[in-house]
Design a protein around this motif. Structure first.
Motif, mmCIF file in Angstrom:
data_model
loop_
_atom_site.group_PDB
_atom_site.id
_atom_site.type_symbol
_atom_site.label_atom_id
_atom_site.label_comp_id
_atom_site.label_asym_id
_atom_site.label_seq_id
_atom_site.Cartn_x
_atom_site.Cartn_y
_atom_site.Cartn_z
ATOM 1 N N ALA A 259 0.697 -1.451 0.040
ATOM 2 C CA ALA A 259 0.057 0.059 -0.139
ATOM 3 C C ALA A 259 0.926 1.142 0.176
ATOM 4 C CB ALA A 259 -0.854 -0.049 1.214
ATOM 5 N N GLY A 260 0.302 2.157 -0.826
ATOM 6 C CA GLY A 260 1.117 3.519 -0.790
ATOM 7 C C GLY A 260 2.220 3.405 -1.591
ATOM 8 N N GLY A 261 2.551 2.342 -2.551
ATOM 9 C CA GLY A 261 3.876 2.374 -3.246
ATOM 10 C C GLY A 261 5.152 2.142 -2.702
ATOM 11 N N ARG A 262 4.913 1.175 -1.363
ATOM 12 C CA ARG A 262 6.177 0.459 -0.750
ATOM 13 C C ARG A 262 5.834 -0.637 -0.195
ATOM 14 N NH1 ARG A 262 9.683 3.390 1.936
ATOM 15 N NH2 ARG A 262 10.324 1.326 2.921
ATOM 16 N N VAL A 263 6.568 -1.641 0.104
ATOM 17 C CA VAL A 263 6.411 -2.822 0.730
ATOM 18 C C VAL A 263 6.243 -2.960 2.078
ATOM 19 C CG1 VAL A 263 7.162 -4.131 -1.105
ATOM 20 C CG2 VAL A 263 8.695 -3.585 0.738
ATOM 21 N N HIS A 264 5.526 -3.479 2.422
ATOM 22 C CA HIS A 264 5.133 -3.715 4.074
ATOM 23 C C HIS A 264 5.337 -4.767 4.695
ATOM 24 C CE1 HIS A 264 3.557 0.610 4.080
ATOM 25 N NE2 HIS A 264 3.166 0.177 3.093
ATOM 26 N N GLY A 265 5.104 -5.857 3.904
ATOM 27 C CA GLY A 265 5.268 -7.509 4.261
ATOM 28 C C GLY A 265 4.595 -8.171 3.269
ATOM 29 N N VAL A 266 4.299 -9.437 3.543
ATOM 30 C CA VAL A 266 3.720 -10.503 2.925
ATOM 31 C C VAL A 266 2.628 -11.136 3.769
ATOM 32 C CG1 VAL A 266 5.923 -10.907 1.610
ATOM 33 C CG2 VAL A 266 5.490 -12.420 3.466
ATOM 34 N N ARG A 267 1.941 -11.894 3.032
ATOM 35 C CA ARG A 267 0.685 -12.534 3.892
ATOM 36 C C ARG A 267 1.001 -14.104 3.336
ATOM 37 N NH1 ARG A 267 -3.164 -9.467 6.638
ATOM 38 N NH2 ARG A 267 -3.083 -7.472 5.983
ATOM 39 N N LEU A 268 0.764 -14.993 4.368
ATOM 40 C CA LEU A 268 0.922 -16.422 4.178
ATOM 41 C C LEU A 268 -0.287 -17.048 4.241
ATOM 42 C CD1 LEU A 268 3.882 -17.228 6.495
ATOM 43 C CD2 LEU A 268 3.873 -16.852 4.074
ATOM 44 N N ARG A 269 -0.468 -18.088 3.491
ATOM 45 C CA ARG A 269 -1.602 -19.172 3.313
ATOM 46 C C ARG A 269 -2.077 -19.630 4.817
ATOM 47 N NH1 ARG A 269 -1.524 -22.954 -1.345
ATOM 48 N NH2 ARG A 269 -2.231 -21.128 -2.472
ATOM 49 N N ALA A 277 7.776 -6.676 6.909
ATOM 50 C CA ALA A 277 9.236 -6.635 6.104
ATOM 51 C C ALA A 277 9.464 -4.934 5.501
ATOM 52 C CB ALA A 277 9.287 -7.275 4.959
ATOM 53 N N ASP A 278 10.733 -4.597 5.425
ATOM 54 C CA ASP A 278 10.952 -3.396 4.912
ATOM 55 C C ASP A 278 11.310 -3.718 3.450
ATOM 56 O OD1 ASP A 278 10.951 -2.095 7.611
ATOM 57 O OD2 ASP A 278 12.927 -3.219 7.960
ATOM 58 N N VAL A 279 11.645 -4.722 3.029
ATOM 59 C CA VAL A 279 12.281 -5.227 1.716
ATOM 60 C C VAL A 279 11.705 -6.606 1.401
ATOM 61 C CG1 VAL A 279 14.213 -5.780 0.296
ATOM 62 C CG2 VAL A 279 14.302 -3.708 1.759
ATOM 63 N N VAL A 280 11.014 -6.917 0.293
ATOM 64 C CA VAL A 280 10.818 -8.103 -0.040
ATOM 65 C C VAL A 280 11.523 -8.520 -1.237
ATOM 66 C CG1 VAL A 280 9.016 -9.632 -1.002
ATOM 67 C CG2 VAL A 280 8.524 -8.220 0.970
ATOM 68 N N VAL A 281 12.127 -9.526 -1.388
ATOM 69 C CA VAL A 281 12.743 -10.137 -2.439
ATOM 70 C C VAL A 281 11.873 -11.286 -3.317
ATOM 71 C CG1 VAL A 281 14.841 -11.076 -3.488
ATOM 72 C CG2 VAL A 281 15.257 -9.397 -1.806
ATOM 73 N N ALA A 282 11.525 -11.160 -4.166
ATOM 74 C CA ALA A 282 10.708 -12.068 -4.854
ATOM 75 C C ALA A 282 11.604 -13.089 -5.752
ATOM 76 C CB ALA A 282 9.635 -11.587 -5.604
ATOM 77 N N ASN A 283 11.673 -14.302 -5.395
ATOM 78 C CA ASN A 283 12.294 -15.437 -6.180
ATOM 79 C C ASN A 283 11.346 -16.376 -6.647
ATOM 80 O OD1 ASN A 283 14.638 -18.190 -5.494
ATOM 81 N ND2 ASN A 283 14.608 -17.063 -7.386
ATOM 82 N N ASP A 292 -0.249 -12.830 -9.347
ATOM 83 C CA ASP A 292 -0.731 -13.337 -8.198
ATOM 84 C C ASP A 292 -0.498 -12.611 -6.931
ATOM 85 O OD1 ASP A 292 -2.028 -15.230 -9.887
ATOM 86 O OD2 ASP A 292 -0.462 -16.699 -9.290
ATOM 87 N N LEU A 293 0.725 -12.149 -6.515
ATOM 88 C CA LEU A 293 1.316 -11.626 -5.379
ATOM 89 C C LEU A 293 1.331 -10.394 -5.357
ATOM 90 C CD1 LEU A 293 4.529 -13.920 -4.905
ATOM 91 C CD2 LEU A 293 2.159 -14.156 -4.416
ATOM 92 N N LEU A 294 1.505 -9.770 -6.668
ATOM 93 C CA LEU A 294 1.154 -8.109 -6.530
ATOM 94 C C LEU A 294 0.576 -7.688 -7.920
ATOM 95 C CD1 LEU A 294 1.725 -5.467 -4.825
ATOM 96 C CD2 LEU A 294 3.817 -5.250 -6.300
ATOM 97 N N GLY A 459 11.522 -3.915 -8.606
ATOM 98 C CA GLY A 459 9.837 -3.957 -8.805
ATOM 99 C C GLY A 459 9.169 -2.437 -8.794
ATOM 100 N N PRO A 460 7.956 -2.570 -9.110
ATOM 101 C CA PRO A 460 7.155 -1.235 -9.029
ATOM 102 C C PRO A 460 6.973 -0.516 -7.668
ATOM 103 C CG PRO A 460 5.752 -3.252 -9.495
ATOM 104 C CD PRO A 460 7.133 -3.819 -9.351
ATOM 105 N N ALA A 461 7.034 -1.110 -6.704
ATOM 106 C CA ALA A 461 6.726 -0.631 -5.279
ATOM 107 C C ALA A 461 8.428 -0.567 -4.691
ATOM 108 C CB ALA A 461 6.101 -1.548 -4.443
ATOM 109 N N HIS A 462 8.546 0.620 -3.996
ATOM 110 C CA HIS A 462 9.640 0.587 -3.294
ATOM 111 C C HIS A 462 10.107 -0.576 -2.279
ATOM 112 C CE1 HIS A 462 13.038 3.006 -1.508
ATOM 113 N NE2 HIS A 462 12.440 2.580 -0.202
#
Length: 495
Positions: A259-269, A277-283, A292-294, A459-462
């Motif tokens: 939200a707001g153009g920057r990552v805040h974390g992730v959701r788990l099933r 999270a301050d930073v998310v690295v998507a492998n 799906d994720l963003l 990525g497109p979000a900070h």
């Protein structure tokens, strides 16, 4: 110190996590599968004679200095974790119509001599001219592309290309066209075409700059890891744990909060609270990330390139075949194979399993991976990705996989390698299975954005970054490891 979440424990994700933890960040890796490694998969088949161990993904390690650099950057030595063995021949090429096979090697002069002995002096001279061009492309790529972020085609255009580099790269030319221009022997053209498949591409459409791929393999050598390539995943996991990285398997990320153009974390099933999270690295594959994720329709629209998948047989074979570590058995009509694998959706021609495919066979001379008196064969055939669109095949259709497995064994027999009466067992892996196991969309081996220019690491979000085969600089073990270096350098140290 940043709180960093890495989504996916493939080689790119683990390498990024290790680099970031070594520079003081707090890193957590979340992996949906029960094991790490991603496409660097492994499988064990137990028999009364003993276990067979298979690498179900990469079977060759190239550019070893990339991995030495990775381990040194995290405070270790590669040789403390892995046992690298050089391979000669790197690949044995068996061509249609009989005649001599061609064994590739990491000594350019020796390889040219082997070409001359097999195909004549003109063929050797042709290859040496192409090799000089390939060297120029490799040097330009290594200097300007492979170790720096490329966020858009404009970044490539803005590079201070030397005129000689541009002439060698040949913008707008294809790898097929390059082979026709430089190589008079059709067998060498076929050999060159094969390297387009290393990026999941059709050589008739792949950029000529991919001539750097055979240069990287043949200039720096091909290597095997005793015990199998899967030991690389074990070594990276150990480095991560030693550096304090938290690695959670069986943890499926369903969304990235941005939200707001920057990552805040992730959701788990199955977990109510988000992972901050301050930073998310998507492998993960870029298609999975932006679908799906963003969800990002604009970025998703750019992922239109078709990338091939693979149909695999895992064979327990009795006796000694005498095959090289890697052998490639080419078909009489290479174009017919590419027509089948990629189809022509624009013309309404559906993709289909190739009737007479190229067959890749890996047989490691390693007592750690098979019982005495047996061999563990990994057999790979280029295949359309899994799906229901015109450019895909429904690999779950009843009876298709087993019937095609029979066909592949028949093709091998037609090419002089008949093991049908020496099989202790066989198992089949289709593109649908790779999709299920690793989340690779449609079972695409090298990511859905096959070709030269991949989605950006930024990525497109900070705070969002991409690593792995579907992002810059591309697929294959060394490239995904370089993507990890690019991302870790861009994020920077905690201090």
């Amino acid at each position: 110190m940043a709180r960093i979440v890495v989504v996916g424990a493939g080689v790119g994700g683990l390498a990024t996590a290790a680099r970031l933890a070594a520079t003081g960040h707090q890193v957590t890796v979340l992996e949906r599968a029960d094991t790490v490694g991603g496409k660097l998969g492994r499988y064990v088949h137990d028999t009364p004679a003993g276990p067979f161990h298979f690498d179900t993904g990469p079977s060759l390690l190239t550019l070893p200095d990339v991995f030495h650099d990775l381990f040194e950057a995290t405070g270790a030595k590669l040789d403390e974790y892995l046992d690298l063995a050089p391979i000669d021949p790197i690949v044995r090429h068996v061509f249609p119509g009989g005649g001599p096979a061609l064994d590739s090697c990491a000594d350019p002069a020796e390889f040219a001599a082997r070409i001359g002995a097999a195909f004549g002096d003109r063929a050797a001279a042709d290859w040496q001219r192409l090799w000089r061009r390939a060297e120029r492309v490799w040097q330009a790529s290594h200097r300007d592309i492979l170790r720096r972020p490329i966020d858009s085609p404009l970044d490539l255009a803005a590079l201070a290309w030397r005129l000689g580099d541009l002439a060698a790269i040949g913008p707008g030319r294809t790898l097929r066209g390059l082979g026709r221009r430089h190589l008079s022997d059709p067998r060498l053209r076929m050999l060159l075409d094969r390297y387009a498949t290393y990026t999941g591409a059709d050589p008739r459409r792949a950029p000529a700059a991919l001539v750097a791929v055979p240069y990287a393999e043949l200039a720096f050598g091909g290597w095997y890891l005793r015990g199998g390539l899967g030991t690389l995943a074990d070594a990276l996991l150990t480095r991560c744990l030693d550096l304090g990285v938290v690695v959670q398997t069986g943890a499926t990320v369903t969304r990235i909060d941005a939200a707001g153009g920057r990552v805040h974390g992730v959701r788990l099933r199955g977990v109510a609270a988000p992972v901050p999270a301050d930073v998310v690295v998507a492998n993960v594959d870029a298609l999975t990330l932006y679908r799906d994720l963003l969800p990002s329709p604009r970025r998703l629209a750019g992922l239109t390139d078709r990338s091939l998948a693979g149909f695999v047989l895992l064979l327990g074979v009795t006796g000694d075949s005498g095959l090289a570590h890697h052998s490639v058995f080419f078909p009489r009509d290479y174009d017919a194979e590419f027509d089948a694998v990629f189809g022509h959706p624009g013309r309404g021609v559906r993709a289909r399993p190739a009737a007479d495919p190229t067959v890749f066979v890996t047989v490691a001379d390693d007592p750690m991976v098979r019982p005495a008196g047996h061999e563990a064969w990994f057999v790979l055939v280029n295949a359309p990705r899994h799906g229901t669109a015109a450019g895909a095949v429904d690999w779950r259709r009843p009876g298709l996989a087993e019937a095609y497995a029979d066909r592949v064994l028949d093709v091998l027999a037609e090419r002089g390698v008949d093991v049908r009466d020496r099989l202790a067992f066989r198992e089949v892996r289709t593109p649908a299975d790779l999709d299920d196991a690793t989340g690779a969309p449609g079972g695409s081996i090298y990511g859905t954005a096959g070709g030269l220019l991949r989605p950006a690491n930024r990525g497109p979000a900070h705070g969002l970054w991409l690593v792995g085969g579907s992002s810059h600089p591309g697929g294959g073990l060394p490239m995904v490891t370089l993507s990890a270096q690019i991302v870790a350098d861009e994020i920077g140290p905690a201090w």
